[in-house]
Write a protein that holds these residues in place. Structure first.
Motif, PDB file in Angstrom:
ATOM      1  N   GLN A 192      89.072  96.671  36.858  1.00 21.69           N
ATOM      2  CA  GLN A 192      88.808  95.569  37.994  1.00 21.69           C
ATOM      3  C   GLN A 192      89.855  95.059  38.571  1.00 21.69           C
ATOM      4  O   GLN A 192      90.149  94.850  39.763  1.00 21.69           O
ATOM      5  N   GLU A 193      91.017  94.650  37.529  1.00 19.79           N
ATOM      6  CA  GLU A 193      92.198  94.098  38.095  1.00 19.79           C
ATOM      7  C   GLU A 193      93.085  95.082  39.013  1.00 19.79           C
ATOM      8  O   GLU A 193      93.583  94.756  39.819  1.00 19.79           O
ATOM      9  N   ARG A 196      91.367  94.978  42.401  1.00 23.72           N
ATOM     10  CA  ARG A 196      91.746  93.849  42.957  1.00 23.72           C
ATOM     11  C   ARG A 196      93.081  93.738  43.766  1.00 23.72           C
ATOM     12  O   ARG A 196      92.921  93.271  44.757  1.00 23.72           O
ATOM     13  N   ALA A 199      93.341  96.179  46.579  1.00 27.18           N
ATOM     14  CA  ALA A 199      92.780  95.177  47.844  1.00 27.18           C
ATOM     15  C   ALA A 199      93.968  94.326  48.513  1.00 27.18           C
ATOM     16  O   ALA A 199      94.034  94.365  49.419  1.00 27.18           O
ATOM     17  N   LEU A 200      94.630  93.740  47.438  1.00 28.61           N
ATOM     18  CA  LEU A 200      95.508  92.729  48.010  1.00 28.61           C
ATOM     19  C   LEU A 200      96.766  93.298  48.535  1.00 28.61           C
ATOM     20  O   LEU A 200      97.178  92.940  49.690  1.00 28.61           O
TER      21      LEU A 200
END
Length: 395
Positions: A192-193, A196, A199-200
């Protein structure tokens, strides 16, 4: 002393009554005594008589002139006439418009910043995606690098979590169930990290791309509004790009004729500075009248490609009606009052009113839809004339 001298001296007459004087003077006394009183009266009588004759003659001349001219009588007006006959008629609406592009785009930045590069100039042709301007993106590039570093760290952590989970599963029943579940959760959290941080990074890259201004369409740079070093924001217009592959003429018509303009109507176009007349047609008619100007926007398209600068003035004649046979009269022949429209015919030396129906149009001659027949003699200019007035036809 002589006898004449004695007659002129009163004292001599009274003091010397000699017979010679009395006998010599009797015939002269009537001449000497009357003097001016009797001579003035006869002289005045001829003068008064002459004045009376002069005044009488003048009055007679004035009376004769009045009888001849008869100013109290209605004068006979000389008029020009037309004998009406049906003929071919074309109603044309003349308007002025300007050359315009079919499609154009005002390019604005999506982010605020400082322009550092403008590699295009006015008149350059561009293609979609071509770089037009560059804003200072140093700060945004730093955000991208930071996002990349975070993603790298997340990927490393994900690999460690995957390795730990693999070892725990390899031990089988020798590892406690709690340890296995913890390893599974750690691997899921690491994944999940990674998502994330990806996406950033994508967000940072998308934002970075906004600092490069690219062409949204193919066309020509019409106007540049910004220069290098200028600070801009999303409200700033940087440049205008237009597709000049096909040009149109933009204009508007008065709302009085709005219902008579339709797409497909032929039009003759003449560009300012040219003698050539291009054929075209009405290609667009707006469905809304501008309430401020009372104009209806339309577009005219040439049947052949035009090459002209944007904004050039064009004179256009739009054919709205073409009749093989119709009766027309000069606009000056129409009388308009509370009872409607009418013309004056010439009959038996008099002006005779005839009610008519005309198609009002901005032209010197108007079509008479009803009220006249071939052969009617119409007064060409009815200004100042009245029904029943005596008239004579000018040669």
């Amino acid at each position: 002393m002589s006898a004449a001298g004695k007659a002129l001296d009163p004292q001599a007459v009274t003091e010397t009554p000699t017979p010679e004087v009395k006998s010599a003077e009797p015939d002269k006394l009537p001449v000497v005594v009357p003097r001016p009183a009797r001579t003035s009266a006869p002289a005045s009588e001829p003068t008064h008589s002459r004045w009376k004759w002069a005044v009488g003659g003048l009055l007679a001349l004035v009376l004769a002139a009045l009888m001849y001219l008869q100013p109290w009588a209605t004068p006979i007006a000389a008029v020009m006439v037309e004998t009406v006959a049906p003929g071919p008629v074309t109603r044309v609406l003349a308007v002025n418009g300007r050359i315009a592009e079919i499609r154009s785009v005002d390019v604005q930045p999506l982010v605020s910043g400082t322009l550092v590069e403008v590699p295009v100039a006015e008149g350059d042709r561009v293609i979609p995606g071509q770089r037009l301007m560059q804003l200072d993106s140093a700060a945004q590039q730093a955000f991208v690098r930071q996002a990349m570093a975070g993603l790298d760290a997340a990927l490393v952590a994900q690999e460690d979590a995957r390795a730990t989970l693999a070892r725990t599963r390899a031990l089988g029943d020798t590892e406690a169930r709690v340890v296995l579940e913890s390893a599974v959760r750690a691997e899921q959290s690491a994944a999940q990290e990674v998502a994330r941080m990806q996406a950033l990074l994508e967000q940072a890259e998308i934002q970075l791309a906004k600092f490069t201004i690219r062409a949204p369409i193919a066309g020509t740079v019409l106007v540049l509004h910004a220069d290098p070093g200028q600070s801009v924001d999303p409200a700033t217009a940087l440049l205008t790009i237009a597709d000049l592959g096909q040009l149109v003429v933009e204009t508007d018509v008065d709302e009085s004729y709005a219902t008579q303009i339709r797409t497909g109507q032929p039009a003759a176009l003449q560009l300012s500075g040219e003698d050539v007349v291009h054929t075209g047609h009405v290609s667009f008619v707006s469905q809304r009248v501008d309430t401020d100007t009372g104009g209806l926007a339309i577009k005219l398209t040439s049947d052949e490609a035009l090459t002209a600068p944007i904004g050039l003035t064009v004179t256009a004649n739009i054919t709205v009606d073409d009749r093989a046979a119709a009766i027309t009269v000069p606009r000056a022949a129409i009388i308009t009052d509370t009872t409607g429209d009418a013309v004056l015919l010439v009959k038996d030396g008099r002006a005779l009113r005839r009610a008519v129906k005309v198609i009002d149009w901005p032209a010197a001659r108007l079509i008479v839809a009803d009220g006249l027949v071939a052969g009617d003699v119409v007064i060409a200019d009815a200004t100042g004339l009245a029904d029943g007035q005596a008239v004579k036809v000018s040669p």
